[in-house]
Write a protein that holds these residues in place. Sequence first.
Motif, PDB file in Angstrom:
ATOM      1  N   GLU A 219      14.647   1.366  45.218  1.00  0.00           N
ATOM      2  CA  GLU A 219      15.151   0.051  45.624  1.00  0.00           C
ATOM      3  C   GLU A 219      16.663   0.066  45.808  1.00  0.00           C
ATOM      4  O   GLU A 219      17.212  -0.733  46.579  1.00  0.00           O
ATOM      5  CB  GLU A 219      14.752  -1.003  44.585  1.00  0.00           C
ATOM      6  CG  GLU A 219      13.261  -1.219  44.484  1.00  0.00           C
ATOM      7  CD  GLU A 219      12.914  -2.376  43.563  1.00  0.00           C
ATOM      8  OE1 GLU A 219      13.588  -3.416  43.634  1.00  0.00           O
ATOM      9  OE2 GLU A 219      11.963  -2.239  42.769  1.00  0.00           O
ATOM     10  N   ALA A 220      17.341   0.969  45.113  1.00  0.00           N
ATOM     11  CA  ALA A 220      18.790   1.069  45.256  1.00  0.00           C
ATOM     12  C   ALA A 220      19.180   1.801  46.533  1.00  0.00           C
ATOM     13  O   ALA A 220      20.210   1.502  47.150  1.00  0.00           O
ATOM     14  CB  ALA A 220      19.386   1.783  44.053  1.00  0.00           C
ATOM     15  N   ALA A 221      18.348   2.760  46.961  1.00  0.00           N
ATOM     16  CA  ALA A 221      18.694   3.603  48.110  1.00  0.00           C
ATOM     17  C   ALA A 221      18.995   2.801  49.373  1.00  0.00           C
ATOM     18  O   ALA A 221      20.001   3.067  50.050  1.00  0.00           O
ATOM     19  CB  ALA A 221      17.580   4.616  48.367  1.00  0.00           C
ATOM     20  N   PRO A 222      18.161   1.801  49.743  1.00  0.00           N
ATOM     21  CA  PRO A 222      18.489   1.048  50.970  1.00  0.00           C
ATOM     22  C   PRO A 222      19.831   0.335  50.893  1.00  0.00           C
ATOM     23  O   PRO A 222      20.551   0.248  51.899  1.00  0.00           O
ATOM     24  CB  PRO A 222      17.332   0.042  51.076  1.00  0.00           C
ATOM     25  CG  PRO A 222      16.218   0.651  50.292  1.00  0.00           C
ATOM     26  CD  PRO A 222      16.870   1.388  49.174  1.00  0.00           C
ATOM     27  N   LEU A 223      20.187  -0.180  49.709  1.00  0.00           N
ATOM     28  CA  LEU A 223      21.466  -0.865  49.576  1.00  0.00           C
ATOM     29  C   LEU A 223      22.629   0.104  49.766  1.00  0.00           C
ATOM     30  O   LEU A 223      23.647  -0.231  50.369  1.00  0.00           O
ATOM     31  CB  LEU A 223      21.558  -1.529  48.203  1.00  0.00           C
ATOM     32  CG  LEU A 223      20.573  -2.669  47.952  1.00  0.00           C
ATOM     33  CD1 LEU A 223      20.563  -3.066  46.471  1.00  0.00           C
ATOM     34  CD2 LEU A 223      20.939  -3.887  48.799  1.00  0.00           C
ATOM     35  N   LEU A 224      22.470   1.320  49.260  1.00  0.00           N
ATOM     36  CA  LEU A 224      23.503   2.335  49.447  1.00  0.00           C
ATOM     37  C   LEU A 224      23.561   2.812  50.892  1.00  0.00           C
ATOM     38  O   LEU A 224      24.636   2.996  51.460  1.00  0.00           O
ATOM     39  CB  LEU A 224      23.242   3.517  48.514  1.00  0.00           C
ATOM     40  CG  LEU A 224      23.465   3.256  47.020  1.00  0.00           C
ATOM     41  CD1 LEU A 224      22.871   4.389  46.203  1.00  0.00           C
ATOM     42  CD2 LEU A 224      24.940   3.106  46.726  1.00  0.00           C
ATOM     43  N   ASP A 225      22.394   2.989  51.498  1.00  0.00           N
ATOM     44  CA  ASP A 225      22.351   3.485  52.881  1.00  0.00           C
ATOM     45  C   ASP A 225      22.968   2.476  53.845  1.00  0.00           C
ATOM     46  O   ASP A 225      23.600   2.855  54.835  1.00  0.00           O
ATOM     47  CB  ASP A 225      20.908   3.770  53.297  1.00  0.00           C
ATOM     48  CG  ASP A 225      20.343   4.986  52.584  1.00  0.00           C
ATOM     49  OD1 ASP A 225      21.145   5.796  52.079  1.00  0.00           O
ATOM     50  OD2 ASP A 225      19.106   5.116  52.514  1.00  0.00           O
ATOM     51  N   GLU A 226      22.779   1.192  53.566  1.00  0.00           N
ATOM     52  CA  GLU A 226      23.329   0.162  54.446  1.00  0.00           C
ATOM     53  C   GLU A 226      24.832  -0.006  54.252  1.00  0.00           C
ATOM     54  O   GLU A 226      25.513  -0.554  55.109  1.00  0.00           O
ATOM     55  CB  GLU A 226      22.658  -1.183  54.158  1.00  0.00           C
ATOM     56  CG  GLU A 226      21.185  -1.224  54.508  1.00  0.00           C
ATOM     57  CD  GLU A 226      20.503  -2.451  53.908  1.00  0.00           C
ATOM     58  OE1 GLU A 226      21.227  -3.296  53.344  1.00  0.00           O
ATOM     59  OE2 GLU A 226      19.263  -2.539  53.993  1.00  0.00           O
ATOM     60  N   GLY A 227      25.349   0.443  53.103  1.00  0.00           N
ATOM     61  CA  GLY A 227      26.735   0.169  52.778  1.00  0.00           C
ATOM     62  C   GLY A 227      27.609   1.389  52.680  1.00  0.00           C
ATOM     63  O   GLY A 227      27.970   1.994  53.694  1.00  0.00           O
ATOM     64  N   PRO A 228      27.980   1.781  51.458  1.00  0.00           N
ATOM     65  CA  PRO A 228      29.018   2.802  51.320  1.00  0.00           C
ATOM     66  C   PRO A 228      28.652   4.158  51.880  1.00  0.00           C
ATOM     67  O   PRO A 228      29.525   4.890  52.329  1.00  0.00           O
ATOM     68  CB  PRO A 228      29.233   2.878  49.792  1.00  0.00           C
ATOM     69  CG  PRO A 228      28.010   2.283  49.195  1.00  0.00           C
ATOM     70  CD  PRO A 228      27.530   1.261  50.159  1.00  0.00           C
ATOM     71  N   LEU A 229      27.382   4.549  51.860  1.00  0.00           N
ATOM     72  CA  LEU A 229      27.015   5.839  52.423  1.00  0.00           C
ATOM     73  C   LEU A 229      27.103   5.819  53.945  1.00  0.00           C
ATOM     74  O   LEU A 229      27.397   6.838  54.573  1.00  0.00           O
ATOM     75  CB  LEU A 229      25.595   6.230  51.990  1.00  0.00           C
ATOM     76  CG  LEU A 229      25.417   6.505  50.492  1.00  0.00           C
ATOM     77  CD1 LEU A 229      23.977   6.905  50.204  1.00  0.00           C
ATOM     78  CD2 LEU A 229      26.371   7.590  50.018  1.00  0.00           C
ATOM     79  N   ALA A 230      26.866   4.677  54.532  1.00  0.00           N
ATOM     80  CA  ALA A 230      26.922   4.575  55.993  1.00  0.00           C
ATOM     81  C   ALA A 230      28.352   4.496  56.510  1.00  0.00           C
ATOM     82  O   ALA A 230      28.630   4.887  57.634  1.00  0.00           O
ATOM     83  CB  ALA A 230      26.142   3.343  56.458  1.00  0.00           C
ATOM     84  N   TRP A 231      29.267   3.977  55.672  1.00  0.00           N
ATOM     85  CA  TRP A 231      30.639   3.776  56.131  1.00  0.00           C
ATOM     86  C   TRP A 231      31.623   4.477  55.193  1.00  0.00           C
ATOM     87  O   TRP A 231      32.586   3.898  54.741  1.00  0.00           O
ATOM     88  CB  TRP A 231      30.953   2.285  56.231  1.00  0.00           C
ATOM     89  CG  TRP A 231      30.169   1.632  57.317  1.00  0.00           C
ATOM     90  CD1 TRP A 231      29.012   0.942  57.196  1.00  0.00           C
ATOM     91  CD2 TRP A 231      30.468   1.638  58.698  1.00  0.00           C
ATOM     92  NE1 TRP A 231      28.558   0.524  58.423  1.00  0.00           N
ATOM     93  CE2 TRP A 231      29.443   0.924  59.359  1.00  0.00           C
ATOM     94  CE3 TRP A 231      31.504   2.186  59.459  1.00  0.00           C
ATOM     95  CZ2 TRP A 231      29.426   0.752  60.742  1.00  0.00           C
ATOM     96  CZ3 TRP A 231      31.483   1.999  60.834  1.00  0.00           C
ATOM     97  CH2 TRP A 231      30.458   1.291  61.459  1.00  0.00           C
ATOM     98  N   ALA A 232      31.379   5.730  54.913  1.00  0.00           N
ATOM     99  CA  ALA A 232      32.245   6.481  54.007  1.00  0.00           C
ATOM    100  C   ALA A 232      33.432   7.109  54.718  1.00  0.00           C
ATOM    101  O   ALA A 232      34.150   7.900  54.150  1.00  0.00           O
ATOM    102  CB  ALA A 232      31.444   7.563  53.294  1.00  0.00           C
ATOM    103  N   VAL A 233      33.628   6.756  56.001  1.00  0.00           N
ATOM    104  CA  VAL A 233      34.797   7.227  56.740  1.00  0.00           C
ATOM    105  C   VAL A 233      35.521   6.016  57.288  1.00  0.00           C
ATOM    106  O   VAL A 233      34.957   4.933  57.406  1.00  0.00           O
ATOM    107  CB  VAL A 233      34.391   8.147  57.908  1.00  0.00           C
ATOM    108  CG1 VAL A 233      33.753   9.414  57.370  1.00  0.00           C
ATOM    109  CG2 VAL A 233      33.446   7.441  58.858  1.00  0.00           C
ATOM    110  N   VAL A 234      36.793   6.167  57.595  1.00  0.00           N
ATOM    111  CA  VAL A 234      37.583   5.051  58.120  1.00  0.00           C
ATOM    112  C   VAL A 234      37.033   4.629  59.470  1.00  0.00           C
ATOM    113  O   VAL A 234      36.754   5.455  60.338  1.00  0.00           O
ATOM    114  CB  VAL A 234      39.059   5.459  58.276  1.00  0.00           C
ATOM    115  CG1 VAL A 234      39.859   4.340  58.934  1.00  0.00           C
ATOM    116  CG2 VAL A 234      39.646   5.808  56.925  1.00  0.00           C
ATOM    117  N   THR A 235      36.878   3.335  59.654  1.00  0.00           N
ATOM    118  CA  THR A 235      36.383   2.809  60.921  1.00  0.00           C
ATOM    119  C   THR A 235      37.483   1.980  61.560  1.00  0.00           C
ATOM    120  O   THR A 235      38.197   1.245  60.879  1.00  0.00           O
ATOM    121  CB  THR A 235      35.154   1.922  60.697  1.00  0.00           C
ATOM    122  OG1 THR A 235      35.510   0.856  59.834  1.00  0.00           O
ATOM    123  CG2 THR A 235      34.033   2.711  60.059  1.00  0.00           C
TER     124      THR A 235
END
Length: 333
Positions: free
Chosen positions: A293-309
């Motif tokens: 249940e935690a994985a989707p929240l991470l995938d949608e957030g910090p793991l998806a945007w771990a580089v400067v945009t």
Amino acid sequence: HASALREAVADAVRAARRSGGAAEASGTAAADEELSPRSSIVLPGLEEPGALAPLLPIYLQGVLQGSAELREVAADGLAELLRASSPLALKPHVVAVAGPLIRVVGDRFPADVRRSVLRALGVLLDKGGAGLRPFVPQLQTTFVRGLGDVADRGVRQAAARNLGALAALSARADALVRDLAAGAAACPPGGERPPAGAAGASAVGGAAPASAAGGAEPVLTALCGALSSAAAPKLSADAIKAAARASAGLLSAAGALLVDGCSASASLASAEAVVAAAAAAFGAAVALLPPEEAAPLLDEGPLAWAVVTPASSATLWPAPAAAAALAAVARRA
């Protein structure tokens, strides 16, 4: 008498720290440490029932009937005395101490007085435990009102810490977490006040709109405290996810402000504070969820945007927010 007693207790605590080999802080750091509910040394004379009986009336009289300056000194002294006492010694006096503090913090006194009284209530929460359960509704109302104090950040932060700790005693911790999540979602990311009526009706007596009035940082601090309290294992997955999503939204928006650059240094500092508080709340929420249940929240957030945009959309997770969120999750792992 309150000042003299406070100095005597402070001297005894410093002596106990020295004899125990603890380094002594100085200046503002020392004051902050002495007012922290959990940095306590119990003095030998304050361990048994009855030890506080001759001392508490001095401080309570000052809190209730002194000048503004004396009320502040008495509240700080009371906090230090309670911290230096054992829960066993405090237990017979919890009700007698809580009532005057709640009464005074609700009156129109200067911020210094309210801040000191809220700190004393924080120590009482830490030491008094279940003895404060009858006061939970009054304390919740008091702390929520403090969250919305637009004049003083110290008042907001003290109220936030206390409200988070209060969740451990509340029979409606789930509703409190949902309400704080709603309050956080109503807050702009840069620390400014939300528009009137931005938050909807509250399940616990108006906490969401009232808490949002003071900005995002104190609401997130309270949310993180509730998610870290003894009530956390009893929270529903829906409440935890609501907290995670509200924190994630503010992380994204405040992080975007940091990437784009704020128009004023005060706004920049506020955005940085919101990122830190939102990251802590996000980490606390994600740590309570099963991995699937935690994985989707991470995938949608910090793991998806771990580089400067380069984009400035509030839906993005710029690097400052991503890094803070990942660090918070790692600390909880």
